[in-house]
Every structure is written in structure tokens, then in C-alpha cells.
Design an enzyme around this catalytic site. Structure first.
Site, mmCIF file in Angstrom:
data_model
loop_
_atom_site.group_PDB
_atom_site.id
_atom_site.type_symbol
_atom_site.label_atom_id
_atom_site.label_comp_id
_atom_site.label_asym_id
_atom_site.label_seq_id
_atom_site.Cartn_x
_atom_site.Cartn_y
_atom_site.Cartn_z
ATOM 1 N N ASP A 1 13.112 -0.192 7.579
ATOM 2 C CA ASP A 1 12.432 0.165 6.326
ATOM 3 C C ASP A 1 11.162 -0.667 6.176
ATOM 4 O O ASP A 1 10.131 -0.173 5.737
ATOM 5 C CB ASP A 1 13.336 -0.035 5.105
ATOM 6 N N ARG B 1 3.937 3.913 5.819
ATOM 7 C CA ARG B 1 3.781 4.984 4.810
ATOM 8 C C ARG B 1 2.742 4.605 3.769
ATOM 9 O O ARG B 1 1.972 5.438 3.298
ATOM 10 C CB ARG B 1 5.134 5.270 4.130
ATOM 11 N N HIS C 1 16.767 -0.765 -8.713
ATOM 12 C CA HIS C 1 15.569 -0.502 -7.905
ATOM 13 C C HIS C 1 14.778 0.613 -8.563
ATOM 14 O O HIS C 1 15.344 1.596 -9.034
ATOM 15 C CB HIS C 1 15.962 -0.104 -6.479
ATOM 16 N N SER D 1 14.585 5.198 2.014
ATOM 17 C CA SER D 1 14.013 3.846 1.978
ATOM 18 C C SER D 1 14.747 2.991 0.931
ATOM 19 O O SER D 1 15.184 1.864 1.206
ATOM 20 C CB SER D 1 12.519 3.952 1.647
ATOM 21 N N LYS E 1 17.991 -0.056 1.728
ATOM 22 C CA LYS E 1 17.889 -1.464 1.292
ATOM 23 C C LYS E 1 19.053 -1.835 0.374
ATOM 24 O O LYS E 1 19.642 -2.902 0.476
ATOM 25 C CB LYS E 1 16.588 -1.682 0.496
HETATM 26 N N1 URA Z 1 10.490 2.061 -3.281
HETATM 27 C C1 URA Z 1 10.982 1.903 -2.025
HETATM 28 O O1 URA Z 1 11.679 0.936 -1.740
HETATM 29 N N2 URA Z 1 10.710 2.844 -1.127
HETATM 30 C C2 URA Z 1 9.968 3.930 -1.391
HETATM 31 O O2 URA Z 1 9.769 4.738 -0.508
HETATM 32 C C3 URA Z 1 9.443 4.076 -2.702
HETATM 33 C C4 URA Z 1 9.725 3.119 -3.634
#
Ligand code: URA
Length: 444
Positions: A161, A168, A82, A183, A187
Site C-alpha cells: 500500500d 496513485r 480511517h 488501500s 492497512k
Molecule cells: N486513504 C487511504 O488510505 N487510501 C486511499 O486510497 C484513500 C484514502
């Protein structure tokens, strides 16, 4: 729990009672706390921060808001990557099928465009028919058949999220270390992984531009993963310039496909291969860095990664013709070149200006749930350090009309800063740090 009290406490910098924060987040998910109150809270958190205990409540509530996948029946390691968000960052589109071709299972849950950065889901959906809102049953089937599957946060996985991420995005509350960490990690923890690679962007186009704070973000995420027995490694990678030569959803997907086909820009290919090698090492810690890179390069160059990508596109409802014809993703009706107003050396290609430019062209959101235009964006034909003559093409704008094209040309002119020959050009290394739990969060 009184919502205004929770907001006040955070606004005034007092530590929140974990139970009050938990009830506040749960009430938001149920719809009992409205977006405007949550937006006020997020802005207060942006300024006051969240301590480790509060961050942990965020992670737990987001994680437990949906299912946590049990994929232990899969006959291989489950490793994902990620990114903290960048401009031109189309790595996931190449990396997920490449990792699948290397024998890993990649159950990837991604996000949409956030702030000035693009999102994997928007890039995938630029392919006609491609669905990222699959039900979990289908997601699991595709994962079993193809080795990778790519969806967004859903009502079933990390729904909290999903809501907070969208809020956000439009309330300028993304760039807060604890909010980003919670966040991302919620995930990833929901994916039931055996290993996780984090691509932490650093430089002016990153949400957290400063190196020391990017390291803090990496260490926070590694600590969250390690506390839940998830082996987690982070790379700090350059975002002082866009990655690759395209910025915009459809044209980035086209570039990702070119990379899978053996072409595309060198920086994209290098980063993808290094990250695939890290994923191999997360799956098989005994494998050395050189051996892992050799395996990744072979899987890419043999066409095995492209073949996995084609299967993924088909399985998720996409039009498979894009795999052979990535240029079909150039759908914007107007394309114009932006030319250098003077000769000199390119000192900077400012990623943030280009990312914000894509949003202005209609390729990103200014309102929640807004539809976006997948065809718009920029091709950038110069990089920091290049010499240019007056009139050389700096880039190409893809826009919906003439006004968009004019606006886009101005964006390129502003983003590409040209200095005098001989001036020093500063460039971050593509990968500057590798941080792993084995070093106790230390920089290698
Ligand atoms: N990627 C995400 O999944 N969340 C964030 O807050 C920033 C980047």
C-alpha cells in the site's frame, strides 16, 4: 505472468485471472514490475474498475505484503478510525488520544497527503521532531504506554500500500472505489483491531463526491471488514466544505491542538465527539449513543485527551512545547489577508480548490517522495451561509514568499463563491448516514 498482458487485459475490460494479478502485484513489490507499468495498470483499473474478486486479491496482497499485528495481549479493545480523505480533515489527531483517554487502544496506521487532500502523517510531522517511521517494537511500546500510536505504512506493515499509495498520488489514479477500499482496508486489517470506524467523505472535496457512490464505497469496505470478522461501521460526513477553519499541515495541527484544549471550530469538535462515541460503541455494543457521547465529551473537557496527546507527542520524538503553544506551528514567513471583492452571501467554500492550492503553495506533492513545506496553507474565516460586506476578510494565506501569497489570495477568491443576499445556500449535514454491518449494510 507477463506484465504487459495483465495491463492489456485490464485496459480492454476483461476479468483478470486472480493468480496473474497476484503475481503482478508481488512482482511490483519486489521491484520486478517498474512504476511506469504499474501506473498504466492503475489508470486502466481507474477506467475499467476492479470486480469484487480482483479487489479481494488487492486486499490480500497488500495485507500480506507485511506483518499483521497481534495485539491480543492488550488489556482493552483495539478500535481505529480511517477517513477516505478530505480537506481540512485533522480529526485523527484529536480522535486517537481522545479514544485512548476513553480506555481504547488505537494502533493507527495513516497515510500522507493524497491528491488534493491532506494526510495525517504530514500533519503529525509538522511538529518538530515527530517521527511516524517507528519500528514496530517501538510502536507497540508506545501503544501499551499511551493507548495510541500513529505511524505510516512501513517496510514491515502494508509496504505494498505504501508504494501504490505514493504512485496513485502522482498519477491521478486515487478516485477509484476498489483502489480506495483495498488501500484503506488492507492497512486497517493489518492493525489487528476489534472494531473499525470509517469516515467516508461525501461532497465536492471528496475523492468520491456523489452520495450514491460514497455509499457504495462504504458498503464495499464494510463487506471487506465483515468477511474478516472485523466489526466495521461507516459514517458519511460532509466534504462539500473544508472541515474546521484551516487547510495546510502545520496550521491544521495547531487547530487540532486548540480543539484538544477546549477551543477550535465547532464542526471539528462535533465530528470528533461523534466519532469517539462510535468508537466506544464498537468497543462496547451495549452502550447507547447518548451515553457514549457523554463519555467522549467528558474525556475531552476534563483535559484527559490533551494529556494523552502530550504523551504521544513526547513518545514519538516531537517537541512537547507545541502542545502549550500551537501557534508555534505557524511557520510560513509571509501571511496576507484575502478580502471580499463584493458584498453578499457565501454560497460555497470549495474544498478542492483550497486543497489544490495547498499543493501549489508547496504543502503537498506533485512528485513521489517530494519534500513538502509544513507551514503553508489557508485559514478560512467564512463558511457557507455567512453574509459578507465588501472588504471583509475571507481568509488568510500562509506562504513562503510574495508570489505564493498572491497565488494563495487568488485561490481563496476562487474558492469562496459569493452570491446575492437571499440566494439559497446548500450545505450537507455534518453526518448524513450511519451504516453498520448489523443492518446488512443498510443506511440507518
Ligand atoms: N486513504 C487511504 O488510505 N487510501 C486511499 O486510497 C484513500 C484514502
Amino acid at each position: 505472468m507477463i506484465p504487459t498482458r495483465v495491463i492489456e487485459e485490464k485496459r480492454d475490460g476483461r476479468a483478470l485471472e486472480p493468480r496473474a494479478l497476484e503475481l503482478f502485484l508481488q512482482a511490483y513489490l519486489r521491484g520486478d514490475v517498474p512504476d511506469h507499468q504499474m501506473a498504466a495498470f492503475l489508470m486502466a483499473a481507474y477506467f475499467q474498475g476492479l470486480d469484487d474478486g480482483e479487489t479481494e486479491v488487492f486486499v490480500r496482497c497488500m495485507l500480506e505484503s507485511g506483518s499483521i499485528l497481534d495485539l491480543s495481549h492488550l488489556p482493552g479493545p483495539r478500535v481505529d478510525k480511517h477517513s477516505t480523505g478530505g480537506v481540512g480533515d485533522k480529526v485523527s489527531l484529536v480522535l486517537a488520544p481522545l479514544a485512548a483517554a476513553l480506555g481504547l487502544f488505537v494502533p493507527m496506521i495513516s497515510g500522507r497527503g493524497l491528491g488534493h487532500t491532506g494526510g495525517t502523517l504530514d500533519k503529525l510531522e509538522a511538529m518538530p521532531g515527530f517521527r511516524t517511521d517507528l519500528e514496530l517494537v517501538r510502536f507497540r511500546q508506545i501503544l501499551e504506554d499511551v493507548g495510541c500510536a500513529m505511524i505510516g505504512q512501513t517496510a514491515e506493515i502494508a509496504p505494498l500500500d505504501r508504494r501504490l499509495y505514493a504512485l496513485r498520488d502522482v498519477t491521478a489514479t486515487v478516485p477509484a472505489i476498489p483502489l480506495i477500499a483495498a488501500s484503506i482496508m488492507s492497512k486497517k486489517l493489518a492493525e489487528g483491531l476489534t472494531g473499525l470506524l470509517l469516515d467516508v467523505k461525501v461532497g465536492s472535496g471528496a475523492f468520491i463526491p456523489e452520495e450514491v457512490r460514497a455509499l457504495e464505497l462504504a458498503e464495499k469496505m464494510i463487506a471487506i471488514g465483515t468477511a474478516r470478522d472485523l466489526p466495521t461501521v461507516a459514517l458519511l460526513t460532509a466534504m462539500d466544505r473544508p472541515l474546521g477553519c484551516t487547510v495546510g499541515n502545520g496550521i491544521e495541527t495547531a487547530e487540532a491542538i486548540r480543539c484538544l484544549r477546549g477551543g477550535g471550530p465547532a464542526d471539528l469538535r462535533e465530528l470528533v465527539l461523534l466519532e469517539a462515541a462510535e468508537m466506544v460503541r464498537l468497543a462496547e455494543p451495549a452502550v447507547g449513543a447518548a451515553e457514549a457521547l457523554t463519555r467522549a465529551t467528558a474525556a475531552m473537557d476534563s483535559g484527559r485527551a490533551l494529556e494523552r496527546f502530550a504523551r504521544l507527542v513526547e513518545a514519538q520524538g516531537g517537541d512537547p512545547r507545541v502542545v502549550d503553544d500551537p501557534d508555534s506551528l505557524y511557520t510560513a514567513p509571509v501571511s496576507v489577508e484575502a478580502k471580499a471583492a463584493r458584498a453578499g452571501i457565501v454560497l460555497e467554500v470549495a474544498p478542492r480548490a483550497l486543497g489544490e492550492g495547498v499543493v501549489s503553495l508547496g504543502g503537498g506533492r506533485v512528485l513521489m517522495e517530494q519534500a513538502i513545506d509544513p507551514g503553508v496553507g489557508f485559514e478560512v474565516l467564512v463558511a457557507p451561509g455567512d453574509e459578507v460586506a465588501k472588504g471583509d476578510v475571507l481568509g488568510v494565506v500562509h506562504a513562503v514568499d510574495g508570489d505564493g501569497a498572491r497565488l494563495g489570495s487568488q485561490v481563496i477568491q476562487r474558492a469562496v463563491r459569493i452570491g446575492k443576499a437571499g440566494e439559497t445556500v446548500e450545505r450537507r449535514p455534518l453526518v448524513s448516514h450511519r451504516i453498520g454491518p448489523e443492518a446488512g449494510g443498510q443506511v440507518d
